[in-house]
Enzyme design. Structure first.
Site, PDB file in Angstrom:
ATOM      1  N   CYS A   1      -4.120   3.646  10.611  1.00  4.67           N
ATOM      2  CA  CYS A   1      -4.966   4.591  10.211  1.00  4.67           C
ATOM      3  C   CYS A   1      -6.136   4.218  11.199  1.00  4.67           C
ATOM      4  CB  CYS A   1      -5.402   6.000   9.484  1.00  4.67           C
ATOM      5  SG  CYS A   1      -6.350   4.288   8.606  1.00  4.67           S
TER       6      CYS A   1
ATOM      7  N   ASP B   1       1.024   0.234   5.113  1.00  7.28           N
ATOM      8  CA  ASP B   1       0.624   0.942   5.422  1.00  7.28           C
ATOM      9  C   ASP B   1      -1.286   1.081   4.717  1.00  7.28           C
ATOM     10  OD1 ASP B   1      -0.845   3.421   6.192  1.00  7.28           O
ATOM     11  OD2 ASP B   1       0.884   4.657   4.921  1.00  7.28           O
TER      12      ASP B   1
ATOM     13  N   TYR C   1       0.920  -1.395  -0.206  1.00  2.85           N
ATOM     14  CA  TYR C   1       0.368  -0.188   0.211  1.00  2.85           C
ATOM     15  C   TYR C   1       0.926   1.712  -0.070  1.00  2.85           C
ATOM     16  CZ  TYR C   1      -3.132  -3.652   1.862  1.00  2.85           C
ATOM     17  OH  TYR C   1      -3.846  -5.154   2.565  1.00  2.85           O
TER      18      TYR C   1
ATOM     19  N   GLU D   1       1.027  -1.128  -4.583  1.00  4.38           N
ATOM     20  CA  GLU D   1       0.358  -0.266  -4.732  1.00  4.38           C
ATOM     21  C   GLU D   1      -1.264  -0.038  -5.938  1.00  4.38           C
ATOM     22  OE1 GLU D   1      -2.515   2.860  -4.252  1.00  4.38           O
ATOM     23  OE2 GLU D   1      -0.918   2.454  -2.653  1.00  4.38           O
TER      24      GLU D   1
END
Length: 435
Positions: A393, A366, A293, A317
Site C-alpha cells: 500500500c 501484505d 500479515y 498476524e
C-alpha cells in the site's frame, strides 16, 4: 476552467513563512500527493496542482530543506484538471481527497508515475507501470466506494474530519467517498446533525454485500440514537468475497471481521486483491504457503482451498482480534495453521510461543504501510520460497523491500497497480518475485 477554493489554509504552528504567496510553475508529481516546484532554488511541495500548471500558492509550512504549499488559484490550467469532485478536501480542507481536481484517468497515470519513480530510485528497477481502475469506479466518478469511514467530533460536537496535517476538525454534512450504505447509516443515526461529545471518534462500517452495518462511537456500538449497552451488541460485520481467478474461481468466501478491525475499505478491493494474489501464485495444489500479515484471512481462505487438503497454509498476524476472527473464518480448513505474534518474531522463532513455521514454497505478504523491512525479507528468503507475492500500500516501502529481495536473488517478474483509493494519492500494488 475550474479553480480551487481560494481561502488560504491555516498554518499549523507559528511559522514565519506560512501564509506567504508564491507564483509557481509546477513540476513533476512526487510520492505523497503533491507536485514539485521550485522558488528561488528552494524545493516546494505543492498540493492541489498538476504538472505544467502555473499557480498562485500559499505556503503552509516553511523549513530549511523544503516548503509545503497549497495552490489556491490556477493561472494556467492543465487539460487534466476538472471540477473538484470533493471541494471540501481542497486547499485548507480535510485530508483524504487531495486528487479530486484531477481527471480519473490522469489520477491513475499520476499513481503509475509515482510507482515507477520509486522503483527506479529505491530499487534500481526501470519498469513501465499501469494502474488499473476498480470495477464500477468510472461509472461512479470515483465516488461512493468507501465501506468504512472514520470521523471525529469538533469542539462543538459536530462530526467531521481533520484538516490536512493538523489536529483541527472540519465539520462535514456528508462524505462523498462513502458508499450509499454508509451514507444511509449516517443519516439513520443522525451522524451529521447530532451533537456528539467533543473529540468523540466515530466509525461507520457497511459491508459491500449488504450485511447489517455498524456504528461505533469511541469503540462502543451505537444503535437508534443511543449507545447499545447490551452484552451481545454487535461489534463485528459479515463480509463476502467471490474469487474469480485461479483454482478457486467462482467460489465465495465469508468472513467475520471486527467492525474496527482491518479490512480493505474499497467495496471492490477484497475481490480485486484476492484475484490478483490467486492469479500470481498459480497452481499451489499441495504447496506449503506462508501468509504473512494475514489479518482476518482474506488471502488465507482462498489460498487454503487452492492448496487443498494435501497442502498447508501458515498464517501469521500480530493483531489478536484479527487472529480471533481468522480462527472463526478458517475453522473448516484443517490445512490452516494460525500464529498470533509479530511477523519478524514468529519467523525468527523468538515469539512467546517459540513457533517454527517451517519452510515454504510460496510466501504471500501484505505488510502495513511501513513495509516488511530488511530483517523480515531475510527470514522469508531463508524459508526458500520459489515465489513471493507482495501486496503493498506504499510505493516507497515496496521499492525498498524489493531491493532487499533482490539481494537474496529474487527477481521482479510482474507488477500490477490498482487504484483502490480514487481521489487520493494512495495506490495498491501486487508484485510477483521469483528465484
Amino acid at each position: 476552467m475550474p479553480r480551487p477554493h481560494r481561502s488560504a489554509p491555516r498554518p499549523r504552528t507559528a511559522d514565519p513563512e506560512a501564509g506567504r504567496e508564491l507564483d509557481l510553475v509546477v513540476g513533476p508529481v512526487a510520492h505523497g500527493g503533491h507536485c514539485v516546484a521550485r522558488h528561488e532554488g528552494r524545493v516546494v511541495f505543492v498540493r492541489h496542482a498538476l504538472p505544467g500548471e502555473r499557480v498562485r500558492a500559499v505556503v503552509t509550512e516553511g523549513g530549511t530543506r523544503f516548503w509545503r504549499a497549497d495552490a489556491v488559484e490556477v493561472l494556467d490550467a492543465s487539460p487534466e484538471r476538472v471540477t473538484p469532485a470533493w471541494p471540501g478536501a481542497g486547499p485548507g480542507g480535510v485530508g483524504g481527497g487531495e486528487l479530486s481536481h484531477v481527471a480519473l484517468p490522469a489520477q491513475r497515470r499520476w499513481k503509475a508515475a509515482v510507482l515507477a519513480e520509486q522503483l527506479a530510485r529505491l530499487a534500481r528497477l526501470e519498469r513501465e507501470v499501469v494502474v488499473e481502475a476498480a470495477p464500477g469506479d468510472e461509472e461512479r466518478g470515483g465516488l461512493g466506494y468507501r465501506t468504512r469511514i472514520d470521523l471525529v467530533a469538533d469542539g462543538e460536537g459536530r462530526a467531521g474530519m481533520r484538516r490536512f496535517r493538523s489536529h483541527d476538525v472540519v465539520p462535514l454534512d456528508g462524505m462523498p467517498l462513502a458508499t450509499e450504505a454508509v451514507a444511509a447509516l449516517a443519516d439513520a443515526e443522525g451522524v451529521w446533525t447530532r451533537r456528539w461529545r467533543p473529540g468523540a471518534e466515530l466509525e461507520l462500517v457497511a459491508p459491500a454485500g449488504g450485511a447489517d452495518p455498524v456504528l461505533l462511537v469511541d469503540g462502543a456500538p451505537w444503535h437508534r440514537g443511543r449507545a447499545d449497552t447490551r452484552p451481545n451488541a454487535r461489534r463485528a460485520v459479515a463480509e463476502a468475497v467471490t474469487v474469480t481467478a485461479g483454482a478457486v474461481a467462482g467460489q465465495e468466501f465469508r468472513f467475520r471481521v471486527a467492525a474496527d478491525g482491518f479490512w480493505q475499505v474499497h467495496r471492490a478491493a477484497p475481490g480485486v486483491l484476492a484475484d490478483a494474489v490467486l492469479a500470481a501464485v498459480g497452481d499451489v495444489s499441495g504447496a506449503r504457503i506462508l501468509d504473512l500479515y494475514s489479518g482476518a484471512g482474506l488471502f488465507t481462505l482462498p489460498l487454503a482451498v487452492a492448496a487443498g487438503e494435501s497442502g498447508r497454509v501458515v498464517a501469521v498476524e500480530g493483531d489478536a482480534r484479527a487472529v480471533k476472527d481468522a480462527r472463526r473464518n478458517a475453522h473448516a480448513l484443517p490445512q490452516v495453521t494460525l500464529h498470533l505474534g509479530a511477523v519478524d518474531r514468529v519467523l525468527a522463532g523468538t515469539d512467546a510461543a517459540g513457533a517454527d513455521v517451517g519452510g515454504a514454497d510460496v510466501v504471500v505478504l501484505d505488510p502495513p504501510r511501513a513495509g516488511a523491512g530488511r530483517a523480515v525479507v531475510a527470514t522469508i528468503a531463508d524459508r526458500g520460497p520459489h515465489t513471493v507475492v507482495y501486496v503493498a500500500c506504499d510505493p516507497a516501502a515496496l521499492a525498498r523491500d524489493l531491493a532487499y529481495f533482490g539481494d537474496h536473488g529474487y527477481e521482479l517478474r510482474d507488477l500490477r497497480g490498482f487504484d483502490l483509493f480514487p481521489h487520493t494519492h494512495h495506490v495498491e500494488a501486487v508484485a510477483v518475485l521469483r528465484r
